[in-house]
Design a protein around this motif. Structure first.
Motif, short mmCIF file in Angstrom:
data_model
loop_
_atom_site.label_atom_id
_atom_site.label_comp_id
_atom_site.label_asym_id
_atom_site.label_seq_id
_atom_site.Cartn_x
_atom_site.Cartn_y
_atom_site.Cartn_z
N GLY A 166 0.80 -1.21 0.00
CA GLY A 166 0.00 0.00 0.00
C GLY A 166 0.83 1.26 0.00
N GLU A 167 0.17 2.37 0.33
CA GLU A 167 0.80 3.69 0.32
C GLU A 167 1.56 3.94 1.62
N ALA A 168 2.77 4.45 1.53
CA ALA A 168 3.58 4.74 2.72
C ALA A 168 2.96 5.87 3.53
N PHE A 169 3.00 5.73 4.86
CA PHE A 169 2.45 6.77 5.74
C PHE A 169 3.44 7.94 5.80
N ASP A 170 2.93 9.17 5.69
CA ASP A 170 3.81 10.34 5.55
C ASP A 170 4.51 10.75 6.85
N SER A 171 4.07 10.25 8.01
CA SER A 171 4.68 10.66 9.28
C SER A 171 4.95 9.44 10.17
N GLU A 173 7.08 9.07 12.52
CA GLU A 173 7.27 9.43 13.93
C GLU A 173 5.93 9.49 14.66
N ARG A 174 4.92 10.03 14.00
CA ARG A 174 3.58 10.12 14.58
C ARG A 174 3.01 8.72 14.85
N TYR A 175 3.26 7.81 13.90
CA TYR A 175 2.79 6.42 14.05
C TYR A 175 3.47 5.76 15.25
N LYS A 177 4.85 7.14 17.84
CA LYS A 177 4.41 7.78 19.08
C LYS A 177 3.06 7.22 19.53
N LEU A 178 2.14 7.07 18.57
CA LEU A 178 0.80 6.55 18.89
C LEU A 178 0.88 5.10 19.37
N VAL A 179 1.64 4.27 18.66
CA VAL A 179 1.74 2.86 19.03
C VAL A 179 2.43 2.71 20.39
N GLY A 180 3.41 3.55 20.67
CA GLY A 180 4.06 3.53 21.98
C GLY A 180 3.09 3.82 23.11
N LYS A 181 2.21 4.80 22.88
CA LYS A 181 1.20 5.13 23.90
C LYS A 181 0.19 3.99 24.06
N LEU A 182 -0.18 3.36 22.95
CA LEU A 182 -1.11 2.24 23.01
C LEU A 182 -0.49 1.06 23.75
N ASN A 183 0.81 0.86 23.58
CA ASN A 183 1.52 -0.21 24.29
C ASN A 183 1.42 -0.04 25.79
N TYR A 184 1.58 1.21 26.26
CA TYR A 184 1.49 1.47 27.71
C TYR A 184 0.07 1.25 28.21
N GLN A 204 9.05 0.37 11.73
CA GLN A 204 10.15 0.85 10.89
C GLN A 204 9.65 1.56 9.65
N ALA A 205 8.67 0.97 8.98
CA ALA A 205 8.16 1.57 7.74
C ALA A 205 6.64 1.42 7.69
N PRO A 206 5.89 2.24 8.45
CA PRO A 206 4.44 2.11 8.48
C PRO A 206 3.78 2.56 7.18
N MET A 207 2.71 1.87 6.82
CA MET A 207 1.92 2.22 5.65
C MET A 207 0.61 2.88 6.10
N ARG A 208 -0.13 3.41 5.13
CA ARG A 208 -1.40 4.07 5.44
C ARG A 208 -2.38 3.09 6.09
N THR A 209 -2.39 1.82 5.64
CA THR A 209 -3.29 0.82 6.21
C THR A 209 -2.93 0.53 7.68
N HIS A 210 -1.64 0.58 8.00
CA HIS A 210 -1.20 0.34 9.38
C HIS A 210 -1.68 1.48 10.29
N TRP A 211 -1.58 2.71 9.79
CA TRP A 211 -2.06 3.87 10.55
C TRP A 211 -3.56 3.77 10.80
N GLU A 212 -4.30 3.34 9.77
CA GLU A 212 -5.75 3.18 9.91
C GLU A 212 -6.07 2.11 10.96
N GLY A 213 -5.22 1.05 11.02
CA GLY A 213 -5.41 0.01 12.03
C GLY A 213 -5.20 0.55 13.43
N ALA A 214 -4.16 1.39 13.61
CA ALA A 214 -3.89 2.00 14.92
C ALA A 214 -5.00 2.97 15.31
#
Length: 352
Positions: A166-171, A173-175, A177-184, A204-214
């Motif tokens: 799919g399409e690479a997520f443009d940020s 670092e934002r991904y 940060k969000l996943v780190g907070k969800l982990n806690y 390491q290399a999040p895609m747009r679909t991964h961001w939508e999952g988060a």
């Protein structure tokens, strides 16, 4: 929080402050400062020695836990950097420990535990309730989803996230940060443990679909931000564990995912959802690896309870829904179900 240094450490004079006539010289530290590599170890070493001086013992299972058995019961102390929880069945001993800490450190008694490292604690007749409601609301605010429509499930059934599609997520670092907070947040929300473990695999290399999952997990949290875990008295102290695995569940590398949860006295105390480190060639192998993980966890839980003087009802039950894995655990001899594992061993041995 400035611990004592054992070795000699020097630092440059701070910018903007140079002692008169002493330019080019360095400062010798008597105590550790923030930012120093030795600082955490020096502080914990000092704190440990003071607590042990009171008569407490350090747990061999968890070095942040200290305990002391007295004639009136047991005193427990848990420390995270400079945040401390003191509990136990000896009220007089707890007061003595508080007074001792005030003499040695600048401490502040916050009375009954209500908030600790983002975890909210509520006491009632039913028991003790742990949640991270404020943490969830802050997370929704940070991601701009306070006004979003809540989801019924943390991840849609049948959705398979794959790396590099799919399409690479443009940020990124934002991904992260969000996943780190969800982990806690999984500390009090076992219901999101699996979806968080899935989205954690694409840091390491999040895609747009991964961001939508988060984002889907965050929307699910909005459905009930105050959800948590209740610890109640169920009238027994049995330790029970449940293990499971999805064989070759990952589409990208066909590794299985281990899932387990451990209960003490009917209360959930430990859980995990984690991808296995190797590819299992049968469902029996993947389930047996999951059983091995939870067996280690049960052993650790049993040792912790033994240290603090809690008697555990035996035998400890481990529940598994795979008959082959159960038979392997009862019969150490290789049989038809594990022939492929034995063949692999002999194949590699022959090549060596």
């Amino acid at each position: 929080m400035h611990g004592d240094l054992v070795e000699e450490v020097y630092m440059e004079q701070p910018p903007g402050f140079v002692a008169q006539g002493e330019s080019g010289r360095v400062c010798k530290l008597k105590k550790s400062l923030y930012g120093l590599k030795q600082s955490p170890r020096a502080w914990f070493g000092r704190f440990s020695s003071v607590i042990i001086g009171f008569g407490m013992q350090r747990s061999m299972c968890d070095h942040t836990v200290f305990f002391k058995h007295t004639n009136d019961g047991c005193i427990l102390l848990v420390v995270y950097v400079d945040d401390i929880i003191i509990t136990g069945s000896d009220a007089a001993g707890i007061e003595a420990l508080k007074s001792f800490l005030k003499e040695k450190f600048h401490t502040k008694d916050l009375e009954v535990l209500k908030y600790f490292l983002g975890i909210e604690v509520a006491h009632s007749r039913k028991g003790i309730f742990l949640s991270q409601r404020k943490y969830v609301l802050d997370l929704l605010d940070d991601t701009g989803m306070l006004g979003s429509k809540p989801c019924e499930t943390p991840m849609e059934q049948g959705v398979r996230l794959v790396a590099g599609e799919g399409e690479a997520f443009d940020s990124p670092e934002r991904y992260r940060k969000l996943v780190g907070k969800l982990n806690y947040l999984t500390i009090t929300r076992p219901d999101i443990a699996f979806p968080v473990s899935v989205v954690s695999q694409f840091m390491q290399a999040p895609m747009r679909t991964h961001w939508e999952g988060a984002v889907g997990i965050v929307k699910y949290l909005k459905n009930a931000p105050g959800k948590g875990i209740l610890y109640a008295d169920h009238g027994h102290m049995r330790v029970e564990a449940f293990s499971d695995a999805d064989w070759a569940g990952s589409l990208s590398d066909r590794r299985s995912t281990t899932g387990y949860c451990v209960f003490i006295g009917g209360n959930l105390v430990s859980w995990k959802s984690k991808k296995q480190t190797v590819v299992a060639r049968s469902s029996a192998e993947s389930e047996y690896r999951a059983m091995a993980h939870v067996t280690c966890e049960i052993t650790w839980v049993h040792n912790v309870l033994k240290e603090v003087g809690v008697e555990v009802m035996k035998p400890i039950r481990l529940w598994c829904d795979n008959q082959a894995a159960i038979h392997i655990s009862n019969n150490p001899v290789f049989h038809e179900r594990t022939k492929h594992i034995e063949v692999d061993c002999h194949f590699v041995r022959e090549k060596v």
